[in-house]
Write a protein that holds these residues in place. Structure first.
Motif, PDB file in Angstrom:
ATOM      1  N   UNK A  70       0.821  -1.209   0.000  1.00 22.23           N
ATOM      2  CA  UNK A  70       0.000   0.000   0.000  1.00 22.23           C
ATOM      3  C   UNK A  70       0.857   1.261   0.000  1.00 22.23           C
ATOM      4  N   UNK A  71       1.939   1.259   0.763  1.00 24.83           N
ATOM      5  CA  UNK A  71       2.814   2.438   0.793  1.00 24.83           C
ATOM      6  C   UNK A  71       3.412   2.686  -0.586  1.00 24.83           C
ATOM      7  N   UNK A  72       3.926   1.637  -1.208  1.00 24.58           N
ATOM      8  CA  UNK A  72       4.541   1.794  -2.529  1.00 24.58           C
ATOM      9  C   UNK A  72       3.503   2.279  -3.547  1.00 24.58           C
ATOM     10  N   UNK A  73       2.277   1.779  -3.442  1.00 22.78           N
ATOM     11  CA  UNK A  73       1.218   2.238  -4.344  1.00 22.78           C
ATOM     12  C   UNK A  73       0.935   3.730  -4.145  1.00 22.78           C
ATOM     13  N   UNK A  74       1.085   4.207  -2.921  1.00 19.59           N
ATOM     14  CA  UNK A  74       0.813   5.619  -2.621  1.00 19.59           C
ATOM     15  C   UNK A  74       1.961   6.545  -2.962  1.00 19.59           C
ATOM     16  N   UNK A  75       3.205   6.149  -2.617  1.00 23.90           N
ATOM     17  CA  UNK A  75       4.333   7.075  -2.741  1.00 23.90           C
ATOM     18  C   UNK A  75       5.259   6.789  -3.913  1.00 23.90           C
ATOM     19  N   UNK A  76       5.176   5.608  -4.483  1.00 25.97           N
ATOM     20  CA  UNK A  76       6.012   5.294  -5.630  1.00 25.97           C
ATOM     21  C   UNK A  76       6.955   4.148  -5.371  1.00 25.97           C
ATOM     22  N   UNK A  77       7.370   3.531  -6.454  1.00 23.70           N
ATOM     23  CA  UNK A  77       8.230   2.352  -6.402  1.00 23.70           C
ATOM     24  C   UNK A  77       9.666   2.753  -6.728  1.00 23.70           C
ATOM     25  N   UNK A  78      10.606   2.515  -5.801  1.00 25.16           N
ATOM     26  CA  UNK A  78      11.995   2.875  -6.092  1.00 25.16           C
ATOM     27  C   UNK A  78      12.566   2.106  -7.284  1.00 25.16           C
ATOM     28  N   UNK A  79      12.023   0.917  -7.554  1.00 23.12           N
ATOM     29  CA  UNK A  79      12.500   0.144  -8.708  1.00 23.12           C
ATOM     30  C   UNK A  79      12.126   0.821 -10.017  1.00 23.12           C
ATOM     31  N   UNK A  80      11.132   1.712  -9.981  1.00 25.61           N
ATOM     32  CA  UNK A  80      10.730   2.474 -11.161  1.00 25.61           C
ATOM     33  C   UNK A  80      11.417   3.838 -11.187  1.00 25.61           C
ATOM     34  N   UNK A  81      12.371   4.043 -10.266  1.00 27.84           N
ATOM     35  CA  UNK A  81      13.119   5.289 -10.228  1.00 27.84           C
ATOM     36  C   UNK A  81      12.410   6.416  -9.496  1.00 27.84           C
ATOM     37  N   UNK A  82      11.332   6.102  -8.802  1.00 26.79           N
ATOM     38  CA  UNK A  82      10.601   7.137  -8.083  1.00 26.79           C
ATOM     39  C   UNK A  82      11.294   7.438  -6.765  1.00 26.79           C
ATOM     40  N   UNK A  83      11.230   8.717  -6.357  1.00 22.93           N
ATOM     41  CA  UNK A  83      11.896   9.158  -5.142  1.00 22.93           C
ATOM     42  C   UNK A  83      10.910   9.893  -4.244  1.00 22.93           C
ATOM     43  N   UNK A  84      11.200   9.875  -2.950  1.00 21.21           N
ATOM     44  CA  UNK A  84      10.413  10.638  -1.992  1.00 21.21           C
ATOM     45  C   UNK A  84      10.934  12.067  -1.947  1.00 21.21           C
ATOM     46  N   UNK A  85      10.053  13.020  -1.688  1.00 20.87           N
ATOM     47  CA  UNK A  85      10.545  14.382  -1.482  1.00 20.87           C
ATOM     48  C   UNK A  85      11.321  14.452  -0.170  1.00 20.87           C
ATOM     49  N   UNK A  86      12.300  15.326  -0.118  1.00 19.62           N
ATOM     50  CA  UNK A  86      13.075  15.511   1.106  1.00 19.62           C
ATOM     51  C   UNK A  86      12.223  16.302   2.089  1.00 19.62           C
TER      52      UNK A  86
END
Length: 167
Positions: A70-86
């Motif tokens: 659920x978290x990955x669905x909400x914030x993004x998948x690091x394997x897809x190159x997605x990053x969290x905002x600082x």
């Protein structure tokens, strides 16, 4: 037929599930905020923390896998190159205290609702996320050289988190 949310299978309310799903990312932010490292190091810590969260999808624990998914669905998948905002909290100490209080609530909730295997897996996963964040970038040193892999303030946060969770 209406599909039931994942948390109903575990017996949690929407609010309780929100606590369990929100806590891993809060642990990531608190572990990063335990030591002010600068934007570049904080980005490395965020990336490591998100990878730790995403790795939970492969957990043998259905609870951890569901929360991580659920978290990955909400914030993004690091394997897809997605990053969290600082995120740099205005008051890191207050934020850390809040995260520790919510960790205690989550530990009590899990003790009351799921078996020890599921509860233990979730608690241990949170401590692992903190570890990954803290070891992603060294603190101190000059121009990125030297310094401690894990600072005293980061170690204190991890130890307090582990104690609150009973892990």
């Amino acid at each position: 037929m209406i599909e039931q949310p994942a948390y109903t299978g575990f017996g949690f309310s929407d609010e309780e599930w929100g606590l369990l799903v929100g806590l891993p990312q809060s642990v990531l932010t608190a572990a990063s905020a335990a030591e002010s490292d600068g934007t570049k190091r904080t980005m490395a810590e965020n990336a490591a923390g998100l990878e730790g969260i995403a790795a939970g999808r492969e957990s043998a624990s259905p609870l951890v896998a569901a929360v991580a998914g659920e978290i990955v669905a909400r914030v993004g998948d690091p394997e897809a190159g997605e990053e969290l905002p600082v995120i740099e909290p205005a008051d890191p100490r207050a934020m850390i205290d809040d995260v520790l209080a919510r960790a205690g609530q989550a530990a009590a909730l899990l003790a009351a609702r799921v078996d020890e295997g599921q509860a233990g897996a979730y608690r241990h996963w949170l401590v692992e996320i903190a570890e990954q964040v803290m070891t992603a970038a060294s603190s101190g040193g000059i121009l990125g050289l030297g310094g401690d892999v894990v600072s005293d303030s980061e170690r204190r946060f991890r130890d307090r988190l582990s104690q609150v969770l009973g892990d």
